[in-house]
Design an enzyme around this catalytic site. Structure first.
Site, PDB file in Angstrom:
ATOM      1  N   SER A 166       0.887  -1.140  -0.188  1.00  0.00           N
ATOM      2  CA  SER A 166      -0.037   0.007  -0.018  1.00  0.00           C
ATOM      3  C   SER A 166       0.786   1.343  -0.070  1.00  0.00           C
ATOM      4  O   SER A 166       2.022   1.276   0.373  1.00  0.00           O
ATOM      5  CB  SER A 166      -0.860   0.116   1.227  1.00  0.00           C
ATOM      6  OG  SER A 166      -1.415   1.301   1.605  1.00  0.00           O
ATOM      7  N   TYR A 192       0.419  -0.358  10.686  1.00  0.00           N
ATOM      8  CA  TYR A 192      -0.038  -0.650   9.396  1.00  0.00           C
ATOM      9  C   TYR A 192       0.937  -0.277   8.316  1.00  0.00           C
ATOM     10  O   TYR A 192       1.360  -1.025   7.649  1.00  0.00           O
ATOM     11  CB  TYR A 192      -1.366   0.171   8.867  1.00  0.00           C
ATOM     12  CG  TYR A 192      -1.765  -0.123   7.616  1.00  0.00           C
ATOM     13  CD1 TYR A 192      -2.539  -1.225   7.017  1.00  0.00           C
ATOM     14  CD2 TYR A 192      -1.960   0.877   6.792  1.00  0.00           C
ATOM     15  CE1 TYR A 192      -2.940  -1.456   5.825  1.00  0.00           C
ATOM     16  CE2 TYR A 192      -2.234   0.764   5.241  1.00  0.00           C
ATOM     17  CZ  TYR A 192      -2.572  -0.458   4.972  1.00  0.00           C
ATOM     18  OH  TYR A 192      -3.329  -0.623   3.589  1.00  0.00           O
TER      19      TYR A 192
END
Length: 332
Positions: A166, A192
């Site tokens: 990501s 994350y």
């Protein structure tokens, strides 16, 4: 194979592919026939994973979709040809081993493995080993899965492993001293970002170790898409909604023009999994259906890959740490 000349590395720069942000997964496949190929897509029953599964299957591949609750996933994948549901929990090492053993026992080769399952910005949760859930699910679970499916990947002779990273990787590199937030305050976004940087570094090292035996690896930023991945976020954290016209088609909007449909979001995964444009390439971070630009650490761009996600020394150190944390060793 521990040492390689730098000449073998694929340069982290656009090809260019001729595709772009609006390219859909079906378009990215460019008519390629995948008849006879076998693919596994983790998270392949929702969001971009489901679209990845659908496009690969409709191109002729047999697609195995492992799910924590296969019964729950059944309705989502109904009607997709050559798709098989399986059971797998990436937070449970025994479940990963069991799934891999069942697949190997089938005697099938594995041509494509797309590591698409993941969690994002979740509250602090630890697995049975005490490992932080985002690092455990997004990175360590997939690390173990690839290691244990290695015989089937080698059997294919020419296999691709795609890790869905990501642009969130820019939020944090991997803290090799404290990956599980045992000695620092937990921050869901840093956790994350760390897990997504780990996905990219894994592709770097897997490609280095596997390419002489026909295994090529890629990491992918799918784009900004509204999926179930954002279930832990507030409306403010989710950002702008996708604006559509009266026909349901996305329209350009200064707040929403960076959002993608699910069909567009799956495009880079499918391209990395099957495009002939990437033959003899690997170990790179891709976005918008092309190899991404490498940008400096302090870049303010929304695109591009940061240095800590493609650093070869960090990739090797993370690999060794991951073997230690999972107790699973690769045989390449």
């Amino acid at each position: 194979m521990q040492t390689h000349s730098n000449q073998a590395y694929t340069v982290q720069t656009a090809i260019p592919s001729g595709f772009g942000p609006q390219t859909t997964a079906s378009e990215a496949l460019a008519g390629r026939d995948l008849t006879g190929k076998v693919a596994i897509v983790t998270g392949g029953y929702s969001g971009i994973g489901l679209e990845t599964s659908r496009v690969l299957a409709e191109a002729g591949a047999t697609v195995i979709v492992p799910a924590r609750t296969p019964e729950k996933a059944k309705a989502a994948v109904a009607g997709i040809p050559r798709l098989e549901l399986e059971s797998l929990d990436l937070m449970d090492p025994a479940s990963i081993t069991s799934f891999a053993q069942r697949f190997l026992a089938s005697g099938r080769q594995l041509d494509i493995l797309v590591n698409s399952a993941g969690i994002m910005a979740s509250p602090l949760l630890r697995d049975s080993r005490g490992y932080e859930s985002q690092f455990a699910t997004n990175h360590l679970g997939h690390f173990q899965l690839v290691a244990q499916l290695l015989p089937a990947l080698l059997q294919a002779g020419s296999a691709r492993v795609v890790s869905v990273s990501s642009r969130g990787h820019r939020l944090s590199g991997v803290d090799l001293e404290d990956p599980n937030f045992e000695h620092r305050e937990y921050d869901k976004w840093k956790a994350y970002g760390q897990s997504k940087s780990a996905n990219a570094l894994f592709a770097v090292e897997l490609d280095k170790r596997g390419r002489s035996q026909g295994i090529r690896a890629f990491s992918v930023h799918p784009g900004l898409i509204l999926t179930d991945l954002s279930r832990h976020l507030t409306d403010e954290e989710r950002g702008p909604k996708l604006v559509k016209d009266e026909h349901g088609k996305p329209v350009a909007d200064e707040k929403a023009d960076h959002m993608k449909t699910i069909e567009q979001g799956a495009a880079t995964s499918v391209w990395c999994a099957a495009s002939h444009q990437l033959d003899n390439k690997g170990g790179v971070y891709c976005e918008d259906v092309d190899i991404s630009e490498a940008v400096p650490a302090d870049s303010l761009k929304g695109t591009g890959v940061r240095p800590w996600a493609i650093d070869h020394e960090l990739a090797e150190r993370l690999w060794l740490l991951s073997e230690k944390l999972t107790g699973v060793k690769f045989t390449i």
